[in-house]
Scaffold this motif. Structure first.
Motif, short mmCIF file in Angstrom:
data_model
loop_
_atom_site.label_atom_id
_atom_site.label_comp_id
_atom_site.label_asym_id
_atom_site.label_seq_id
_atom_site.Cartn_x
_atom_site.Cartn_y
_atom_site.Cartn_z
N THR A 108 0.85 -1.36 0.06
CA THR A 108 0.01 0.16 0.10
C THR A 108 0.80 1.32 -0.12
OG1 THR A 108 -1.60 -1.35 1.02
CG2 THR A 108 -1.80 1.21 1.16
N GLN A 135 -5.94 -6.83 -9.31
CA GLN A 135 -5.83 -6.72 -7.91
C GLN A 135 -5.29 -5.37 -7.42
OE1 GLN A 135 -4.13 -10.54 -6.65
NE2 GLN A 135 -5.94 -11.13 -5.55
N ARG A 139 -6.82 -1.82 -5.31
CA ARG A 139 -6.19 -1.27 -4.40
C ARG A 139 -5.91 0.41 -4.64
NH1 ARG A 139 -1.75 -4.00 -3.67
NH2 ARG A 139 -2.64 -5.32 -2.11
N ARG A 142 -8.82 2.26 -4.33
CA ARG A 142 -9.27 2.55 -3.12
C ARG A 142 -8.25 3.79 -2.33
NH1 ARG A 142 -7.29 0.17 1.77
NH2 ARG A 142 -6.01 -1.37 0.33
#
Length: 470
Positions: A108, A135, A139, A142
């Motif tokens: 992240t 995937q 992320r 988000r």
């Protein structure tokens, strides 16, 4: 004839070498006697005696004063807390290894860095070997890490990764992770010592030749050490450790090795549902805001690198129901807490702790390992034992010895300045603290006897009843 046979057999005799330190031997051993590593001695061919002739140099040697240092100027990553640890940012051609436990937030953080560091003249290539491209895209949606100049690829083959570098020509490469990429020309499974050494060496060569900054994600073992050969840490320019309890919001990035700056800085981050953000003032995570003072709590100021952080120590004592009382700690070293209990009993004449269950912890998931927190731990335990709260707006700083003396610690002035900035008005410190912030009452204590005098005397039941009637 016999002599010739003996010479040929000696020449063809296999030899073994440690992949960690390079120590050689004529027979296999399970443990290298040089570096004490297990399972690193591998068979190799007998080394032949060779000489290397002088070759053509790539660039002529220059006096050091004539070397242009502007090419090694750091460029900001867009994340201030990471720039703090790196010493200003990423240097072109630098290779950074970021290691941490699973789920701590390495991917992240680096995806956020990859998006913020990209621009029209600085492309970023993010290569993932652990997840699919979709995937990573989820992320990125988000945490808001979308950029037109951020390129994403999912590869586990070293030659394909080098092909992407050739096609994109990025200024920054992020590889997640170095243990998932393998070279077909090297025997062994991905993540093995030979594969990690080959992959890291190829990417380091590409980074130096192109002036491309590289961020490598590394796994850690169950002991917390970086997985793979120790040579990996020697090859890279910067080694960073990503720490944090998965049940807490706080994340810390510590510098372990840095060829371009100091290693005494710490970056603080907060992990939440929307991603990860830097914390310029993280002291609020380590404090409990309450209207009234509670027994068993004491505040201290710890130094994480050069950064002072105000942290809260809590202690609780209850009657034990078993012959051997419990001693439970969280965020504190068990050995230091046991030492403070012994000092309080012997030097502070507090005998109520020996047969009671004792629980001690820190607030916010911070870990206090430096001796400067000893005085706060001791006062929290004494306050819990007497069931009397310490005065409000009090911080305690100092190392406590086995003789009960309070010793000096480093950075007292910086600690006091941080406590004063946050509104604390009283501090207990060792002797000779130096310049004290204006408006702050600082009490010098020489031993535990002086420190325990700050505890108010416990009121009797009659006095408490009279106060309640009034």
């Amino acid at each position: 004839m016999a002599a010739r046979t003996s010479r040929s057999s000696a020449k063809d005799r296999p030899s073994y070498r440690c992949t960690e330190c390079g120590w050689t031997t004529a027979k296999w051993l399970g443990r290298c006697p040089e570096c004490q590593a297990w399972g690193t001695v591998e068979e190799m061919g007998a080394p032949a005696v060779r000489t290397t002739a002088p070759g053509r140099v790539s660039t002529a040697a220059l006096p050091i004063a004539q070397v242009d240092g502007r090419t090694a100027a750091a460029r900001s990553t867009g994340v201030d807390e990471l720039d703090r640890v790196l010493g200003g940012g990423l240097v072109p051609g630098a290779v950074v290894l970021l290691a941490g436990e699973p789920g701590v937030g390495k991917s992240t953080l680096l995806l956020d860095v990859a998006a913020k560091a990209s621009g029209p003249s600085h492309r970023t290539l993010y290569v993932t070997g652990e997840e699919s491209a979709s995937q990573v895209r989820l992320r990125a949606d988000r945490i808001g890490a979308l950029s037109d100049h951020l390129y994403l690829a999912a590869e586990t083959d070293l030659s394909a990764v080098l092909g992407h570098i050739e096609a994109v020509n990025p200024s920054l490469l992020v590889l997640d992770s170095v243990q998932t990429v393998a070279s077909p020309e090297i025997d062994g499974a991905p993540g093995g010592m030979a594969q990690v050494r080959e992959v890291a060496g190829a990417l380091i060569r590409a980074s130096k030749e192109r002036g491309m900054s590289t961020l490598l994600v590394g796994h850690v073992t169950k002991d917390g050490a970086i997985a793979g050969p120790r040579l990996l840490e020697h090859l890279v320019d910067v080694v960073l450790g990503f720490e944090g309890d998965r049940h807490a919001r706080l994340r810390l990035v510590r510098g372990v090795k840095n060829r371009y700056g100091a290693t005494d800085e710490v970056g603080c981050f907060e992990l939440h549902d929307e991603g990860i953000t830097g914390l310029a003032d993280p002291s609020g995570l380590f404090l409990t805001r309450r209207a009234e003072a509670v027994p068993g709590t004491c505040l201290t100021v710890t130094l994480e690198g050069k950064r002072p952080l105000v942290a809260e120590v809590q202690a609780l004592t209850v009657d034990s129901q078993i012959p051997s009382p419990r001693r439970t700690t969280s965020g504190l070293e068990t050995s230091r807490v046991s030492m403070m209990l012994a000092v309080l009993e012997q030097r502070g004449r507090i005998t109520a702790l020996g047969k009671r269950d004792i629980y001690s912890a820190t607030v916010g998931g911070v870990k206090l390992t430096e001796p400067a927190a000893d005085l706060a731990v001791a006062l929290a335990l004494a306050s819990a034992a007497s069931d009397v709260p310490l005065p409000k707006n009090l911080v305690a700083i100092g190392e406590v010895g086995l003789a009960g003396e309070v010793r000096r610690v480093t950075g007292v002035q910086r600690r006091l300045a941080e406590a004063h900035r946050l509104g604390f008005t009283h501090a207990l410190v060792p002797a000779d603290p130096g310049k004290v912030p204006a408006g702050m009452k600082v009490t010098e204590v020489a031993d535990m006897g002086d420190a325990l005098r700050v505890l108010p005397r416990r009121r009797s039941r009659e006095q408490a009843r009279e106060t309640a009637r009034e």
